[in-house]
Design an enzyme around this catalytic site. Structure first.
Site, PDB file in Angstrom:
ATOM      1  N   HIS A  74       1.392  -2.348   5.186  1.00 54.37           N
ATOM      2  CA  HIS A  74       1.751  -1.033   4.628  1.00 54.37           C
ATOM      3  C   HIS A  74       0.942  -0.745   3.366  1.00 54.37           C
ATOM      4  O   HIS A  74       1.327  -1.134   2.268  1.00 54.37           O
ATOM      5  CB  HIS A  74       3.254  -1.006   4.321  1.00 54.37           C
ATOM      6  CG  HIS A  74       3.759   0.361   3.971  1.00 54.37           C
ATOM      7  ND1 HIS A  74       5.036   0.784   4.283  1.00 54.37           N
ATOM      8  CD2 HIS A  74       3.180   1.408   3.330  1.00 54.37           C
ATOM      9  CE1 HIS A  74       5.206   2.030   3.858  1.00 54.37           C
ATOM     10  NE2 HIS A  74       4.091   2.426   3.262  1.00 54.37           N
ATOM     11  N   HIS A  76      -1.780   2.380   1.412  1.00 53.25           N
ATOM     12  CA  HIS A  76      -2.351   3.736   1.394  1.00 53.25           C
ATOM     13  C   HIS A  76      -3.761   3.634   0.820  1.00 53.25           C
ATOM     14  O   HIS A  76      -3.926   3.246  -0.330  1.00 53.25           O
ATOM     15  CB  HIS A  76      -1.482   4.664   0.536  1.00 53.25           C
ATOM     16  CG  HIS A  76      -0.098   4.828   1.081  1.00 53.25           C
ATOM     17  ND1 HIS A  76       0.240   5.833   1.957  1.00 53.25           N
ATOM     18  CD2 HIS A  76       1.034   4.092   0.920  1.00 53.25           C
ATOM     19  CE1 HIS A  76       1.519   5.728   2.293  1.00 53.25           C
ATOM     20  NE2 HIS A  76       2.032   4.673   1.678  1.00 53.25           N
ATOM     21  N   ASN A 108      -1.094   9.367   5.749  1.00 55.35           N
ATOM     22  CA  ASN A 108      -0.883  10.557   4.913  1.00 55.35           C
ATOM     23  C   ASN A 108      -2.069  10.836   3.992  1.00 55.35           C
ATOM     24  O   ASN A 108      -1.935  10.974   2.782  1.00 55.35           O
ATOM     25  CB  ASN A 108       0.414  10.444   4.107  1.00 55.35           C
ATOM     26  CG  ASN A 108       0.412   9.281   3.143  1.00 55.35           C
ATOM     27  OD1 ASN A 108      -0.337   8.326   3.315  1.00 55.35           O
ATOM     28  ND2 ASN A 108       1.239   9.344   2.132  1.00 55.35           N
ATOM     29  N   ASP A 166       4.864   8.192   7.314  1.00 56.56           N
ATOM     30  CA  ASP A 166       5.261   7.607   6.030  1.00 56.56           C
ATOM     31  C   ASP A 166       5.098   8.575   4.862  1.00 56.56           C
ATOM     32  O   ASP A 166       4.091   9.278   4.759  1.00 56.56           O
ATOM     33  CB  ASP A 166       4.463   6.330   5.739  1.00 56.56           C
ATOM     34  CG  ASP A 166       4.959   5.641   4.482  1.00 56.56           C
ATOM     35  OD1 ASP A 166       6.187   5.469   4.346  1.00 56.56           O
ATOM     36  OD2 ASP A 166       4.130   5.298   3.620  1.00 56.56           O
ATOM     37  N   HIS A 193       9.823   5.752   7.573  1.00 56.52           N
ATOM     38  CA  HIS A 193      10.134   5.952   6.153  1.00 56.52           C
ATOM     39  C   HIS A 193      11.484   6.653   6.155  1.00 56.52           C
ATOM     40  O   HIS A 193      11.583   7.832   6.505  1.00 56.52           O
ATOM     41  CB  HIS A 193       9.044   6.816   5.508  1.00 56.52           C
ATOM     42  CG  HIS A 193       9.361   7.258   4.112  1.00 56.52           C
ATOM     43  ND1 HIS A 193       8.681   6.782   3.016  1.00 56.52           N
ATOM     44  CD2 HIS A 193      10.284   8.131   3.612  1.00 56.52           C
ATOM     45  CE1 HIS A 193       9.172   7.339   1.915  1.00 56.52           C
ATOM     46  NE2 HIS A 193      10.134   8.166   2.248  1.00 56.52           N
ATOM     47  N   HIS A 246       9.811  -0.501   3.922  1.00 54.47           N
ATOM     48  CA  HIS A 246      10.361  -0.659   2.559  1.00 54.47           C
ATOM     49  C   HIS A 246      11.879  -0.491   2.427  1.00 54.47           C
ATOM     50  O   HIS A 246      12.358   0.425   1.768  1.00 54.47           O
ATOM     51  CB  HIS A 246       9.647   0.272   1.585  1.00 54.47           C
ATOM     52  CG  HIS A 246       9.367   1.678   2.084  1.00 54.47           C
ATOM     53  ND1 HIS A 246      10.318   2.476   2.664  1.00 54.47           N
ATOM     54  CD2 HIS A 246       8.221   2.406   2.086  1.00 54.47           C
ATOM     55  CE1 HIS A 246       9.777   3.646   2.994  1.00 54.47           C
ATOM     56  NE2 HIS A 246       8.500   3.613   2.664  1.00 54.47           N
ATOM     57  N   ASN A 292       8.939   5.630  -3.959  1.00 54.87           N
ATOM     58  CA  ASN A 292       9.846   6.127  -2.936  1.00 54.87           C
ATOM     59  C   ASN A 292       9.842   5.184  -1.730  1.00 54.87           C
ATOM     60  O   ASN A 292       8.789   4.990  -1.138  1.00 54.87           O
ATOM     61  CB  ASN A 292       9.358   7.520  -2.518  1.00 54.87           C
ATOM     62  CG  ASN A 292      10.409   8.280  -1.763  1.00 54.87           C
ATOM     63  OD1 ASN A 292      11.484   7.754  -1.488  1.00 54.87           O
ATOM     64  ND2 ASN A 292      10.094   9.507  -1.400  1.00 54.87           N
ATOM     65  N   ASP A 319       3.261  -1.555   0.237  1.00 52.51           N
ATOM     66  CA  ASP A 319       3.287  -0.099   0.053  1.00 52.51           C
ATOM     67  C   ASP A 319       2.352   0.299  -1.098  1.00 52.51           C
ATOM     68  O   ASP A 319       2.682   1.161  -1.918  1.00 52.51           O
ATOM     69  CB  ASP A 319       4.712   0.421  -0.188  1.00 52.51           C
ATOM     70  CG  ASP A 319       4.822   1.932   0.031  1.00 52.51           C
ATOM     71  OD1 ASP A 319       3.808   2.557   0.418  1.00 52.51           O
ATOM     72  OD2 ASP A 319       5.914   2.487  -0.185  1.00 52.51           O
ATOM     73  N   HIS A 323      -2.465   6.010  -7.502  1.00 48.23           N
ATOM     74  CA  HIS A 323      -2.465   7.368  -8.061  1.00 48.23           C
ATOM     75  C   HIS A 323      -3.287   7.385  -9.336  1.00 48.23           C
ATOM     76  O   HIS A 323      -3.387   6.373 -10.041  1.00 48.23           O
ATOM     77  CB  HIS A 323      -1.035   7.830  -8.368  1.00 48.23           C
ATOM     78  CG  HIS A 323      -0.225   8.111  -7.149  1.00 48.23           C
ATOM     79  ND1 HIS A 323      -0.543   9.119  -6.256  1.00 48.23           N
ATOM     80  CD2 HIS A 323       0.874   7.503  -6.639  1.00 48.23           C
ATOM     81  CE1 HIS A 323       0.339   9.132  -5.268  1.00 48.23           C
ATOM     82  NE2 HIS A 323       1.208   8.148  -5.465  1.00 48.23           N
TER      83      HIS A 323
HETATM   84 ZN    ZN Z   1       7.262   5.291   2.658  1.00 53.01          ZN
HETATM   85 ZN    ZN Z   2       4.044   4.077   2.008  1.00 48.38          ZN
END
Ligand code: ZN
Ligand code: ZN
Length: 438
Positions: A74, A76, A108, A166, A193, A246, A292, A319, A323
């Site tokens: 997991h 990003h 995403n 997600d 999610h 998560h 989150n 996760d 950012h």
């Molecule tokens: Zn998530």
């Molecule tokens: Zn995530």
């Protein structure tokens, strides 16, 4: 090209194929055996004592754990669309630095990974620039909008290793039901999610005393609990495989535990932040502890650890959610959700789960290797003759302070800066090549 890793510790479970007597470790890590590993080009060709075998390159691993290359199911990677936060190149380099040789990335991005073309773009970038293997997860609905299904079969054929929206819950239960029916047929995880957006409202952290003290809107546990229960019901009805991303609440852990007892095909993951921090971390770290699902109460943290201990939770995943600093500087109300995690996962797991005695080293390594491999249907996560030489060397004794200025990720949003942790990955080998070292 032959490489020899000499004199490290391997876990007992890795030794079914070793054909020689090996020395046991002296003390605390009773399940370890001393071993060499011989690599030829991209593959492992021997595990066990290799004596005076000739090799082009000999690496001394004495005192180090030789683990299978770790898998984070997991992350990003932010490419395409937000290459200022992370790219396939920087994200997989951060992964390698953290001991991971395989990552599954969430869809995403901008645009969303909702077409075979978008998926192939990620795979191509990974082939060109990746320090780790990248397994893309495709979106369940077009543009993550929740109403129109993507072409699931085409995405599977293009190489998707699972599906997820997600960041959002697919509130249309009929779309989820149909996808789970396909999962029962073709065998892939539907990664959920779990958060009812109506119950979560405009919440920015866990609903509770800390949120009240700060005057911030809260996200109740119920937002997660209700969707976990719904998705388990859908998996039970269809026979499909639901994977709960998560897990953060005590009731969600209980739902998964009970569903497993009934034989539902459900698996679950927990993140290092959800087993190490409570919502009070917001007081110290502000938006760098905003994610989150949110950090919850001590009772929830205890339940997540209990879930890891009794096998309710199968996998540890980060996760990893990079950012930009300017975004996180906007304060709790406006800052985006998410923290980075690839480069702090291993020392957090060793320091906070293994050292206090909650879980054995063998168990946590399996939660970072064979367990995610089995969920994603990957041939990876084990040291065996003939297997691809994806290997992580971990110094279980090494103590270091977390220093975000040294991260390979493009982002720095972490609440763990300055923590002194023990047990760091020191070398990562991908397809027989050293891709990162500390
Ligand atoms: Zn998530
Ligand atoms: Zn995530």
């Amino acid at each position: 090209m032959k490489r020899l890793i000499r004199g490290g510790w391997v876990l007992n479970g890795e030794l079914q194929t070793a054909n020689c007597e090996l020395e046991s470790s002296p003390d605390s890590h009773a399940k370890l055996r001393k071993s060499d590993i011989l690599i030829e080009d991209e593959h492992i060709i021997r595990i066990g004592s290799c004596g005076d075998t000739a090799a082009d390159c000999i690496m001394d691993a004495s005192g180090l754990l030789i683990a299978p290359g770790l898998i984070d199911m997991h992350v990003h990677l932010r490419e395409p669309g937000r290459e200022d936060k992370e790219t396939v190149q920087s994200g997989t380099y951060a992964a390698a630095q953290g001991g991971f040789t395989t990552v599954a990335c969430m869809p995403n991005t901008q645009p969303t990974v909702d077409s075979p073309e978008a998926l192939e773009y990620i795979l191509n970038q990974a082939e060109k620039y990746g320090s780790a293997r990248v397994c893309p997860i495709a979106s369940i609905t077009c543009g993550l909008q929740g109403n129109q299904a993507t072409d699931w079969n085409a995405l599977l054929d293009a190489g998707a290793c699972g599906f997820s929206d997600d960041g959002r819950t697919v509130m249309n239960a009929e779309i989820m039901r149909r996808l789970l029916l396909l999962s029962a047929d073709r065998g892939f995880p539907v990664i959920s999610h779990c958060e009812d957006p109506h119950l979560a409202g405009h919440g920015v952290m866990n609903a509770g005393k800390t949120a009240e003290k700060l005057g911030l809107p809260g996200i109740p546990n119920l937002a997660e609990d209700t969707i976990v229960e719904r998705d388990i019901a859908l998996a039970e009805d269809t026979g499909g495989h639901i994977h709960i991303a998560h897990v953060s609440t005590r009731v969600a852990v209980r739902h998964v535990r009970q569903a497993k007892q009934r034989g539902v095909h459900v698996t679950a993951e927990a993140t290092p932040h959800h087993f190490t921090l409570t919502d009070t971390a917001i007081l110290e770290h502000g938006a760098n502890a905003k994610m989150n699902p949110p950090l919850r109460s001590q009772q929830d943290v205890d339940a997540v650890i209990e879930g890891l201990v009794d096998g309710t939770i199968d996998v540890i995943a980060t996760d990893h959610a990079p950012h930009a600093a300017f975004e996180k500087a906007q304060g709790m109300l406006k800052a985006p959700f998410g923290i980075i995690g690839l480069e702090t996962c291993v020392p957090l797991v060793i320091s906070k789960l293994v050292q206090p005695g909650y879980l054995s080293l063998e168990k946590v390594i399996s939660m970072l290797t064979v367990q995610p491999a089995s969920i994603l249907g990957l041939e990876a996560g084990q040291l065996a003759p003939g297997a691809v030489a994806d290997i992580t060397l971990i110094d279980l004794e090494r103590q270091e302070f977390v220093d975000p200025t040294r991260f390979m990720s493009k982002s720095r949003n972490t609440p763990f800066a300055g923590w002194e942790l023990q047990g760091w990955p020191v070398m990562t080998i991908r397809r027989g090549e050293v891709v990162a070292r500390r």
